[in-house]
Write a protein that holds these residues in place. Structure first.
Motif, PDB file in Angstrom:
ATOM      1  N   LEU A 234      24.491 -10.892   6.884  1.00 44.58           N
ATOM      2  CA  LEU A 234      23.272 -10.534   7.420  1.00 44.58           C
ATOM      3  C   LEU A 234      21.976 -10.799   6.278  1.00 44.58           C
ATOM      4  CD1 LEU A 234      21.615  -8.925   9.577  1.00 44.58           C
ATOM      5  CD2 LEU A 234      22.039  -6.973   7.973  1.00 44.58           C
ATOM      6  N   TYR A 235      21.003 -11.361   6.941  1.00 40.70           N
ATOM      7  CA  TYR A 235      19.706 -11.552   6.272  1.00 40.70           C
ATOM      8  C   TYR A 235      18.374 -10.962   6.857  1.00 40.70           C
ATOM      9  CZ  TYR A 235      15.373 -14.218   5.022  1.00 40.70           C
ATOM     10  OH  TYR A 235      14.020 -14.743   4.823  1.00 40.70           O
ATOM     11  N   TYR A 236      17.589 -10.390   6.002  1.00 42.59           N
ATOM     12  CA  TYR A 236      16.375  -9.933   6.593  1.00 42.59           C
ATOM     13  C   TYR A 236      15.293 -10.313   5.619  1.00 42.59           C
ATOM     14  CZ  TYR A 236      17.906  -5.538   4.396  1.00 42.59           C
ATOM     15  OH  TYR A 236      18.531  -4.576   3.672  1.00 42.59           O
ATOM     16  N   LEU A 237      14.151 -10.620   6.118  1.00 42.95           N
ATOM     17  CA  LEU A 237      12.848 -10.709   5.413  1.00 42.95           C
ATOM     18  C   LEU A 237      11.935  -9.489   5.600  1.00 42.95           C
ATOM     19  CD1 LEU A 237      11.026 -12.796   3.777  1.00 42.95           C
ATOM     20  CD2 LEU A 237       9.928 -13.214   5.929  1.00 42.95           C
ATOM     21  N   ASN A 238      11.508  -8.930   4.309  1.00 43.40           N
ATOM     22  CA  ASN A 238      10.825  -7.853   4.354  1.00 43.40           C
ATOM     23  C   ASN A 238       9.339  -8.084   4.166  1.00 43.40           C
ATOM     24  OD1 ASN A 238      13.351  -6.062   2.566  1.00 43.40           O
ATOM     25  ND2 ASN A 238      12.822  -5.659   4.815  1.00 43.40           N
ATOM     26  N   VAL A 239       8.488  -7.769   5.087  1.00 42.27           N
ATOM     27  CA  VAL A 239       7.089  -7.928   4.880  1.00 42.27           C
ATOM     28  C   VAL A 239       6.353  -6.606   5.023  1.00 42.27           C
ATOM     29  CG1 VAL A 239       5.029  -9.033   5.842  1.00 42.27           C
ATOM     30  CG2 VAL A 239       7.154 -10.123   6.326  1.00 42.27           C
ATOM     31  N   MET A 240       5.537  -6.181   3.764  1.00 40.33           N
ATOM     32  CA  MET A 240       4.977  -4.987   3.742  1.00 40.33           C
ATOM     33  C   MET A 240       3.543  -5.293   3.321  1.00 40.33           C
ATOM     34  SD  MET A 240       8.070  -2.984   1.662  1.00 40.33           S
ATOM     35  CE  MET A 240       8.529  -4.388   0.678  1.00 40.33           C
ATOM     36  N   ALA A 241       2.545  -4.058   3.830  1.00 46.75           N
ATOM     37  CA  ALA A 241       1.332  -4.148   3.341  1.00 46.75           C
ATOM     38  C   ALA A 241       0.776  -2.710   3.731  1.00 46.75           C
ATOM     39  CB  ALA A 241       0.564  -5.350   4.081  1.00 46.75           C
ATOM     40  N   GLY A 242      -0.116  -2.188   2.968  1.00 48.29           N
ATOM     41  CA  GLY A 242      -0.662  -1.078   3.189  1.00 48.29           C
ATOM     42  C   GLY A 242      -2.349  -0.810   2.880  1.00 48.29           C
ATOM     43  N   PRO A 243      -2.816   0.281   2.798  1.00 46.73           N
ATOM     44  CA  PRO A 243      -4.222   0.478   2.614  1.00 46.73           C
ATOM     45  C   PRO A 243      -4.683   0.471   1.257  1.00 46.73           C
ATOM     46  CG  PRO A 243      -3.290   2.538   2.869  1.00 46.73           C
ATOM     47  CD  PRO A 243      -2.069   1.435   3.404  1.00 46.73           C
ATOM     48  N   GLY A 244      -3.510   0.271   0.051  1.00 48.79           N
ATOM     49  CA  GLY A 244      -3.810   0.457  -1.230  1.00 48.79           C
ATOM     50  C   GLY A 244      -4.624   1.543  -1.825  1.00 48.79           C
ATOM     51  N   PRO A 245      -5.542   1.596  -2.602  1.00 50.07           N
ATOM     52  CA  PRO A 245      -6.033   0.362  -3.260  1.00 50.07           C
ATOM     53  C   PRO A 245      -4.910  -0.415  -4.181  1.00 50.07           C
ATOM     54  CG  PRO A 245      -6.895   2.173  -4.355  1.00 50.07           C
ATOM     55  CD  PRO A 245      -5.965   2.678  -3.207  1.00 50.07           C
ATOM     56  N   GLU A 246      -3.931   0.550  -4.663  1.00 52.28           N
ATOM     57  CA  GLU A 246      -3.091  -0.259  -5.765  1.00 52.28           C
ATOM     58  C   GLU A 246      -1.773  -0.800  -4.807  1.00 52.28           C
ATOM     59  OE1 GLU A 246       0.145   0.783  -9.272  1.00 52.28           O
ATOM     60  OE2 GLU A 246      -0.907   2.584  -8.157  1.00 52.28           O
ATOM     61  N   ARG A 247      -1.658  -2.140  -5.223  1.00 46.13           N
ATOM     62  CA  ARG A 247      -0.522  -3.130  -4.728  1.00 46.13           C
ATOM     63  C   ARG A 247       0.854  -2.495  -5.330  1.00 46.13           C
ATOM     64  NH1 ARG A 247       1.239  -8.521  -5.924  1.00 46.13           N
ATOM     65  NH2 ARG A 247       2.590  -9.370  -4.506  1.00 46.13           N
ATOM     66  N   ALA A 248       1.411  -1.624  -4.502  1.00 47.91           N
ATOM     67  CA  ALA A 248       2.775  -1.194  -5.113  1.00 47.91           C
ATOM     68  C   ALA A 248       3.861  -1.111  -4.213  1.00 47.91           C
ATOM     69  CB  ALA A 248       2.556   0.254  -5.962  1.00 47.91           C
ATOM     70  N   TRP A 249       5.277  -1.105  -4.489  1.00 50.62           N
ATOM     71  CA  TRP A 249       6.197  -0.879  -3.781  1.00 50.62           C
ATOM     72  C   TRP A 249       6.880   0.202  -4.402  1.00 50.62           C
ATOM     73  CZ3 TRP A 249      11.921  -2.321  -3.993  1.00 50.62           C
ATOM     74  CH2 TRP A 249      12.446  -2.120  -2.699  1.00 50.62           C
ATOM     75  N   LEU A 250       6.560   1.596  -3.748  1.00 55.92           N
ATOM     76  CA  LEU A 250       7.097   2.610  -4.584  1.00 55.92           C
ATOM     77  C   LEU A 250       7.860   3.312  -3.185  1.00 55.92           C
ATOM     78  CD1 LEU A 250       4.345   3.796  -6.646  1.00 55.92           C
ATOM     79  CD2 LEU A 250       6.154   2.629  -7.455  1.00 55.92           C
ATOM     80  N   ILE A 251       9.106   3.761  -3.427  1.00 53.67           N
ATOM     81  CA  ILE A 251       9.998   4.367  -2.281  1.00 53.67           C
ATOM     82  C   ILE A 251      10.594   5.468  -2.668  1.00 53.67           C
ATOM     83  CG2 ILE A 251      10.727   1.972  -1.435  1.00 53.67           C
ATOM     84  CD1 ILE A 251      13.465   2.774  -2.812  1.00 53.67           C
ATOM     85  N   CYS A 252      10.647   6.532  -1.737  1.00 53.67           N
ATOM     86  CA  CYS A 252      11.504   7.955  -1.701  1.00 53.67           C
ATOM     87  C   CYS A 252      12.708   7.891  -0.919  1.00 53.67           C
ATOM     88  CB  CYS A 252      10.622   8.814  -1.374  1.00 53.67           C
ATOM     89  SG  CYS A 252      11.170  10.453  -1.158  1.00 53.67           S
ATOM     90  N   ASP A 253      13.935   7.828  -1.846  1.00 53.88           N
ATOM     91  CA  ASP A 253      15.187   8.162  -0.842  1.00 53.88           C
ATOM     92  C   ASP A 253      15.350   9.491   0.017  1.00 53.88           C
ATOM     93  OD1 ASP A 253      16.476   5.842  -1.962  1.00 53.88           O
ATOM     94  OD2 ASP A 253      17.469   7.018  -3.552  1.00 53.88           O
ATOM     95  N   ASP A 254      15.993   9.480   0.914  1.00 54.75           N
ATOM     96  CA  ASP A 254      16.158  10.572   1.638  1.00 54.75           C
ATOM     97  C   ASP A 254      17.055  11.411   0.785  1.00 54.75           C
ATOM     98  OD1 ASP A 254      17.161  12.629   3.573  1.00 54.75           O
ATOM     99  OD2 ASP A 254      17.784  11.113   5.283  1.00 54.75           O
ATOM    100  N   PRO A 255      16.479  12.636   0.602  1.00 54.77           N
ATOM    101  CA  PRO A 255      17.244  13.398  -0.362  1.00 54.77           C
ATOM    102  C   PRO A 255      18.715  13.874   0.267  1.00 54.77           C
ATOM    103  CG  PRO A 255      15.641  14.738   0.623  1.00 54.77           C
ATOM    104  CD  PRO A 255      15.407  13.343   0.959  1.00 54.77           C
ATOM    105  N   ALA A 256      18.972  13.690   1.542  1.00 48.04           N
ATOM    106  CA  ALA A 256      20.269  14.136   1.812  1.00 48.04           C
ATOM    107  C   ALA A 256      21.454  13.160   1.566  1.00 48.04           C
ATOM    108  CB  ALA A 256      20.320  14.269   3.490  1.00 48.04           C
ATOM    109  N   HIS A 257      20.932  11.743   1.167  1.00 47.94           N
ATOM    110  CA  HIS A 257      21.890  10.628   1.032  1.00 47.94           C
ATOM    111  C   HIS A 257      21.595   9.980  -0.271  1.00 47.94           C
ATOM    112  CE1 HIS A 257      22.987  10.955   5.085  1.00 47.94           C
ATOM    113  NE2 HIS A 257      21.605  10.875   5.509  1.00 47.94           N
ATOM    114  N   ALA A 258      20.612  10.538  -1.083  1.00 48.35           N
ATOM    115  CA  ALA A 258      20.220  10.078  -2.297  1.00 48.35           C
ATOM    116  C   ALA A 258      21.623   9.781  -3.280  1.00 48.35           C
ATOM    117  CB  ALA A 258      19.114  10.469  -3.075  1.00 48.35           C
ATOM    118  N   TRP A 259      22.421  10.750  -3.205  1.00 46.16           N
ATOM    119  CA  TRP A 259      23.441  11.253  -4.016  1.00 46.16           C
ATOM    120  C   TRP A 259      24.572   9.627  -4.186  1.00 46.16           C
ATOM    121  CZ3 TRP A 259      28.378  10.359  -1.947  1.00 46.16           C
ATOM    122  CH2 TRP A 259      28.627  10.581  -0.618  1.00 46.16           C
TER     123      TRP A 259
END
Length: 279
Positions: A234-259
């Motif tokens: 399986l291949y997927y291309l991820n395209v992301m953008a948002g309002p900024g102002p900082e260009r950053a990719w910061l994620i939060c794991d679902d705490p139920a599955h982060a383990w």
């Protein structure tokens, strides 16, 4: 919003897929897939855009510059070189193949540039059946842009990626607000599956079988896993953008599955990785 875009359902002229902020009902992220055998002129409008070969090679003429993209045979073959085209630009693309044009609305105009394949960082994430390969084309630490974030993920058949489920829909400590497009290709004419789910306050429910040319739009919510059916990479291309102002990719794991991340310490990376011999 129609979160699942079946292959061909948004086709327009030479483009087999068209996702714009307007069609998606959000503010920033876009993606077109250009099917080319000859020459096409593409307008970037108010968005910075990459020309990223999925298969084939091309020449890109834009902003007084000419870039020869060697490309690749397929997304499973190797990483590729690419071109960055600024907003408010007419780009002429000449060649044969299939080319992704990920984009992000921006008010800033940066110069047109070439991205060499040898400068694209490749990393192996996870372990065991969560092993996958990530090619980081246009992230804050790999290539300069104003808002656009682009990477691609390759998952061996039978493995799960985009896992544990994570989100990036709030501007807060440790998380950035980003819309995301997943564009899929599946080896051997097979299929995979994509899951997206939300919260009581911001519900979203997606569980779709995906095949080559399909896309899933994620305005918010936990996304993952992306499931590669046994026998079909399986291949997927991820395209992301948002309002900024900082260009950053910061994620939060679902705490139920982060383990699940902790279990990788005792497992080996899938020996089928990396694809195409990349290191």
């Amino acid at each position: 919003m129609n979160h699942y875009q079946r292959s061909g359902s948004t086709a327009d002229g030479p483009f087999s897929l068209v996702v714009t902020p307007e069609s998606a009902g959000w503010g920033y992220s876009g993606l077109r897939v250009l099917e080319l055998d000859g020459s096409a002129t593409v307008s970037t409008g108010g968005a910075e855009t990459l020309v990223l070969p999925l298969s084939g090679s091309c020449t890109v003429e834009a902003d007084g510059e000419t870039f020869e993209l060697a490309g690749r045979t397929s997304v499973f073959d190797s990483v590729t070189d690419f071109a960055y085209v600024p907003r408010e630009t007419e780009a002429t693309i000449t060649g044969s193949g299939r080319f992704a044009l990920p984009s992000a609305k921006t008010s800033k105009r940066l110069p047109a540039r070439y991205g060499p394949a040898e400068d694209v960082p490749t990393e192996l994430r996870g372990a065991g059946i969560c092993s996958r390969q990530v090619n980081n084309y246009c992230l804050p630490h790999t290539f300069d842009a104003d808002q656009l974030l682009v990477c691609e993920v390759l998952t061996p058949g039978g493995n799960w990626s985009s896992y544990p489920p994570h989100k990036h829909d709030e501007a807060r400590e440790g998380e950035s607000e980003l819309e995301e497009i997943y564009y899929f290709e599946v080896a051997g004419g097979g299929m995979g599956y994509q899951r997206v789910y939300g919260t009581a306050e911001r519900p979203i429910e997606v569980l779709e079988e995906v095949r080559s040319g399909d896309a899933v739009l994620i305005p918010h919510g936990w996304h993952g896993p992306s499931m590669a059916a046994p026998g079909y990479d399986l291949y997927y291309l991820n395209v992301m953008a948002g309002p900024g102002p900082e260009r950053a990719w910061l994620i939060c794991d679902d705490p139920a599955h982060a383990w699940v991340r902790q279990t990788w310490e005792s497992q080996d990376v899938d020996p089928r990785l990396p694809f195409g011999g990349a290191r």
